[in-house]
Design a protein around this motif. Structure first.
Motif, PDB file in Angstrom:
ATOM      1  N   LEU A 157       4.010  -3.388  -8.051  1.00  0.00           N
ATOM      2  CA  LEU A 157       4.152  -1.835  -7.811  1.00  0.00           C
ATOM      3  C   LEU A 157       4.160  -1.261  -9.082  1.00  0.00           C
ATOM      4  CD1 LEU A 157       7.105  -2.094  -5.339  1.00  0.00           C
ATOM      5  CD2 LEU A 157       4.845  -1.386  -4.715  1.00  0.00           C
ATOM      6  N   SER A 192       2.257   2.025  -4.628  1.00  0.00           N
ATOM      7  CA  SER A 192       1.722   0.551  -4.388  1.00  0.00           C
ATOM      8  C   SER A 192       0.524   0.633  -5.508  1.00  0.00           C
ATOM      9  CB  SER A 192       1.397   0.102  -3.155  1.00  0.00           C
ATOM     10  OG  SER A 192       0.501   1.360  -2.601  1.00  0.00           O
ATOM     11  N   THR A 240       7.371  -4.071   1.703  1.00  0.00           N
ATOM     12  CA  THR A 240       7.541  -4.627   0.362  1.00  0.00           C
ATOM     13  C   THR A 240       8.338  -5.992   0.431  1.00  0.00           C
ATOM     14  OG1 THR A 240       7.172  -2.383  -0.574  1.00  0.00           O
ATOM     15  CG2 THR A 240       8.532  -4.093  -1.899  1.00  0.00           C
TER      16      THR A 240
END
Length: 244
Positions: A130, A122, A223
């Motif tokens: 990302l 991250s 995510t």
């Protein structure tokens, strides 16, 4: 009376002499082949007579010139190419010479799961991104060709690739060197419903942009992705990978 008779006789003799003179001249003209002057003879037209007898006026069709036949001394308008002369030739009857084949540059092996490792992490900026990193763990150079194919969880389709991120040259990695790809997770807020993902499949490709092996990675917690995200081509530095 006698005087008149004499005059009449003399006049008759004069007329007779003139007639004999003309007759003599006419005979002389015929003997010499000279035609007497007269009206000009009208030329007979070449067209045939189409009367009911079906005959012609005597004109022989074979005597008429054939308009399709080439005239003597007139060159044919079609020219035959010289032997060995063809499209693409150099005009001297020989095939154009080609440059000698240049020695092809040796192909660099692709970075694959057997000679490299991939990780995902991250980043704080930009948001909803990302960072993907590939490291050459082998003993020789490898190339990070094109962009990685990504698959979130069990998605049937691979993640979109951003064409505008294509670098000017393929990133080649010496042993220990790294290449980077940025992953944009979401489009504009409210456009699509985000979906939570836990795993990421990363497929490296070869120089033909075909699969060269897949690695499965664990995604950072929480995510979320949608169909408007993308992945960039492999870049040689982090800043370029995350600028999109």
């Amino acid at each position: 009376m006698r005087t008149n008779r004499i005059r009449t006789t003399v006049l008759a003799a004069t007329v007779l002499a003139a007639a004999l003179s003309l007759t003599a001249c006419g005979g002389e003209d015929k003997a010499m082949g000279t035609k007497p002057a007269g009206a000009a003879k009208t030329a007979t037209p070449a067209a045939t007579n189409t009367d009911n007898t079906g005959g012609t006026d005597g004109t022989d069709d074979k005597a008429q010139p054939d308009s399709d036949a080439p005239k003597a001394g007139t060159p044919d308008t079609q020219t035959v190419p010289a032997e060995g002369k063809h499209a693409g030739g150099n005009g001297n009857g020989k095939k154009p010479e080609t440059a000698p084949n240049e020695k092809a540059a040796p192909s660099i092996p692709a970075c694959t799961p057997t000679n490299s490792t991939v990780k995902v992490s991250s980043v704080s900026r930009p948001i909803n991104h990302l960072l993907l990193t590939v490291t050459n763990t082998g003993s020789t150079d490898c190339a990070a060709y094109y962009a990685p194919f990504l698959r979130f969880d069990d998605a049937q389709a691979v993640y979109p690739v951003l064409d505008d991120s294509k670098p000017q040259a393929v990133v080649t990695l010496s042993p220990g060197e790294k290449a980077y790809a940025g992953i944009a997770l979401l489009g504009e807020p409210g456009q699509n419903e985000p979906v939570k993902s836990d795993n990421l499949g990363v497929i490296m490709v070869d120089k033909n942009n075909e699969s060269a092996g897949e690695s499965t990675l664990k995604l950072p917690a929480e995510t979320y992705t949608d169909s408007l995200g993308f992945v960039t081509y492999w870049q040689s530095d982090v800043e370029t990978a995350l600028m999109y």
